[in-house]
Motif scaffolding. Structure first.
Motif, PDB file in Angstrom:
ATOM      1  N   UNK A  57      17.793  11.729 -14.927  1.00  8.48           N
ATOM      2  CA  UNK A  57      17.828  10.553 -14.096  1.00  8.48           C
ATOM      3  C   UNK A  57      18.371  11.021 -12.773  1.00  8.48           C
ATOM      4  N   UNK A  58      18.218  10.018 -11.847  1.00 12.42           N
ATOM      5  CA  UNK A  58      18.654  10.099 -10.385  1.00 12.42           C
ATOM      6  C   UNK A  58      19.284   8.825  -9.823  1.00 12.42           C
ATOM      7  N   UNK A  59      19.885   8.808  -8.540  1.00  6.89           N
ATOM      8  CA  UNK A  59      20.180   7.834  -8.015  1.00  6.89           C
ATOM      9  C   UNK A  59      19.305   6.559  -7.946  1.00  6.89           C
ATOM     10  N   UNK A  60      19.590   5.443  -8.462  1.00  8.67           N
ATOM     11  CA  UNK A  60      18.878   4.299  -8.466  1.00  8.67           C
ATOM     12  C   UNK A  60      18.185   3.780  -9.892  1.00  8.67           C
ATOM     13  N   UNK A  61      18.367   5.048 -10.833  1.00 10.05           N
ATOM     14  CA  UNK A  61      17.571   4.766 -11.973  1.00 10.05           C
ATOM     15  C   UNK A  61      18.425   3.822 -12.918  1.00 10.05           C
ATOM     16  N   UNK A  62      17.751   3.157 -13.840  1.00  5.29           N
ATOM     17  CA  UNK A  62      18.264   2.259 -14.844  1.00  5.29           C
ATOM     18  C   UNK A  62      17.830   2.760 -16.242  1.00  5.29           C
ATOM     19  N   UNK A  63      18.920   2.672 -17.210  1.00  3.55           N
ATOM     20  CA  UNK A  63      18.560   3.164 -18.558  1.00  3.55           C
ATOM     21  C   UNK A  63      19.179   2.086 -19.275  1.00  3.55           C
ATOM     22  N   UNK A  64      18.233   1.776 -20.554  1.00  3.68           N
ATOM     23  CA  UNK A  64      18.471   0.995 -21.430  1.00  3.68           C
ATOM     24  C   UNK A  64      19.052   1.979 -22.841  1.00  3.68           C
ATOM     25  N   UNK A  65      20.019   1.409 -23.401  1.00  6.44           N
ATOM     26  CA  UNK A  65      20.486   2.241 -24.646  1.00  6.44           C
ATOM     27  C   UNK A  65      20.669   1.154 -25.947  1.00  6.44           C
ATOM     28  N   UNK A  66      19.650   1.402 -26.766  1.00  7.16           N
ATOM     29  CA  UNK A  66      19.961   0.493 -28.064  1.00  7.16           C
ATOM     30  C   UNK A  66      20.932   0.900 -28.921  1.00  7.16           C
TER      31      UNK A  66
ATOM     32  N   UNK B  73      20.965 -12.557 -18.385  1.00  7.83           N
ATOM     33  CA  UNK B  73      19.785 -13.064 -18.900  1.00  7.83           C
ATOM     34  C   UNK B  73      18.509 -12.900 -17.830  1.00  7.83           C
ATOM     35  N   UNK B  74      18.915 -12.994 -16.543  1.00  9.49           N
ATOM     36  CA  UNK B  74      17.811 -12.727 -15.570  1.00  9.49           C
ATOM     37  C   UNK B  74      17.364 -11.392 -15.521  1.00  9.49           C
ATOM     38  N   UNK B  75      18.417 -10.516 -15.642  1.00  2.89           N
ATOM     39  CA  UNK B  75      18.075  -9.100 -15.974  1.00  2.89           C
ATOM     40  C   UNK B  75      17.109  -8.809 -17.061  1.00  2.89           C
ATOM     41  N   UNK B  76      17.466  -9.066 -18.062  1.00  2.00           N
ATOM     42  CA  UNK B  76      16.709  -8.843 -19.030  1.00  2.00           C
ATOM     43  C   UNK B  76      15.428  -9.805 -19.416  1.00  2.00           C
ATOM     44  N   UNK B  77      15.278 -10.725 -18.652  1.00  2.00           N
ATOM     45  CA  UNK B  77      14.018 -11.627 -18.774  1.00  2.00           C
ATOM     46  C   UNK B  77      12.996 -10.847 -17.671  1.00  2.00           C
ATOM     47  N   UNK B  78      13.449 -10.191 -16.530  1.00  4.62           N
ATOM     48  CA  UNK B  78      12.816  -9.500 -15.574  1.00  4.62           C
ATOM     49  C   UNK B  78      12.402  -8.391 -16.293  1.00  4.62           C
ATOM     50  N   UNK B  79      12.767  -7.565 -17.011  1.00  4.53           N
ATOM     51  CA  UNK B  79      12.236  -6.498 -17.648  1.00  4.53           C
ATOM     52  C   UNK B  79      11.192  -7.040 -18.590  1.00  4.53           C
TER      53      UNK B  79
ATOM     54  N   UNK C 189      13.060 -16.347 -27.739  1.00  3.36           N
ATOM     55  CA  UNK C 189      13.090 -15.473 -28.754  1.00  3.36           C
ATOM     56  C   UNK C 189      12.790 -13.894 -28.185  1.00  3.36           C
ATOM     57  N   UNK C 190      12.312 -13.798 -27.119  1.00  2.00           N
ATOM     58  CA  UNK C 190      11.878 -12.523 -26.617  1.00  2.00           C
ATOM     59  C   UNK C 190      12.778 -11.755 -25.614  1.00  2.00           C
ATOM     60  N   UNK C 191      14.135 -12.580 -25.472  1.00  2.00           N
ATOM     61  CA  UNK C 191      15.155 -12.248 -24.377  1.00  2.00           C
ATOM     62  C   UNK C 191      15.586 -10.539 -24.786  1.00  2.00           C
TER      63      UNK C 191
END
Length: 291
Positions: A64-73, A160-166, A106-108
């Motif tokens: 990863x580098x500057x500006x990257x976004x990661x999701x960790x389950x 919510x907006x963040x997750x919905x956009x993804x 239900x998909x959020x």
């Protein structure tokens, strides 16, 4: 025969406030704890504010580098490493906080539920909407930090907006490598072995003994472990032992020979050699630096 289930595997319990169950903050560099493979009971979002590094998540390496976004389950077996000047925004939250929103959408939480199939841990840095996600996270952090009236509602809405956009924009049909994804049951087995290794790191483990813990052949176990963890099992055992040795070196009352034996190294020369190879300094030099 012992049945290994997900519920049998202890995870890091992240304590969050019941009325506002999330953590938001910047981390500088990567603490030694997070360089060790771990998993936890919350969902996590990382925004790389500056610097570089890499994650190992379920055996896959993500640079990863500057500006990257990661999701960790919550079940992701992961660790992080810094390569240069890392500053990371970390957001951890309890998914139960979004229960009321799941009735509406239900998909959020699909970006987490479908991780490895229709979504990837590292979001596409070239995606035209990635800048929108960054803005949402920075605004979320600002609201949290300022703590003004109704900030919890605004933080909730931004999440919510963040997750919905993804979910809307970053879905990838049959993400690459999904067919070779390590199963949840296999990950549970590797977690079980890691726990046993960490509990009894001084034991003279053999590959056959470790494989027997989860009723696999040594070759099959070694293959799954390497894919899940990113390194062979006996090499990971060395890392556990060396990490424990570093902690013991802070106690100037213990002789280095005693530390080597306590950590499972059979000879002082072998301990010195491996310590120098993996840490970059001798045990004596490391103790002097810590002192």
């Amino acid at each position: 025969m012992t049945t290994i289930r997900g519920g049998d595997i202890p995870r890091e319990k992240v304590r969050l406030a019941k009325h506002y169950p999330l953590f938001i903050g910047d981390t500088i560099g990567v603490e030694s704890y997070y360089q060790k493979l771990h998993w936890h009971d919350v969902l996590e979002i990382n925004l790389i504010k500056s610097g570089t590094g890499y994650y190992i998540i379920n055996g896959r390496q993500f640079e990863f580098q500057q500006g990257d976004i990661l999701l960790i389950n919550s079940n992701d077996l992961h660790c992080a490493y810094e390569t240069k000047d890392l500053v990371m925004l970390v957001i951890s939250f309890d998914p139960s906080w979004l229960i009321s929103s799941l009735r509406l959408d239900p998909e959020i939480l699909s970006p987490y539920r479908e991780m490895g199939v229709n979504f990837t841990n590292l979001l596409d840095r070239q995606h035209p909407r990635i800048h929108k996600l960054r803005s949402l996270l920075l605004e979320l952090q600002e609201e949290h930090t300022n703590g003004l009236r109704s900030h919890t509602t605004i933080v909730y809405s931004l999440l919510l907006r963040f997750l919905a956009t993804i979910n809307r924009e970053f879905r990838i049909e049959a993400a690459a490598g999904a067919a070779n994804q390590i199963s949840e049951r296999q990950l549970d087995k590797m977690r079980y072995v890691i726990i046993e290794m960490e509990r009894n790191f001084a034991h003279n483990w053999t590959l056959a003994e470790l494989a027997a813990l989860v009723y696999l052949s040594p070759s099959r176990f070694s293959d799954i472990f390497k894919r899940a963890v990113g390194m062979p099992p006996l090499l990971y055992l060395i890392h556990i032992r060396l990490e424990s040795a570093i902690g013991m070196l802070e106690n100037n009352q213990m002789k280095i020979t005693d530390i080597a034996l306590e950590c499972g190294f059979r000879t002082l020369s072998n301990f010195n050699r491996l310590f120098k190879k993996h840490i970059g300094a001798s045990p004596k030099e490391s103790r002097r630096l810590q002192g």
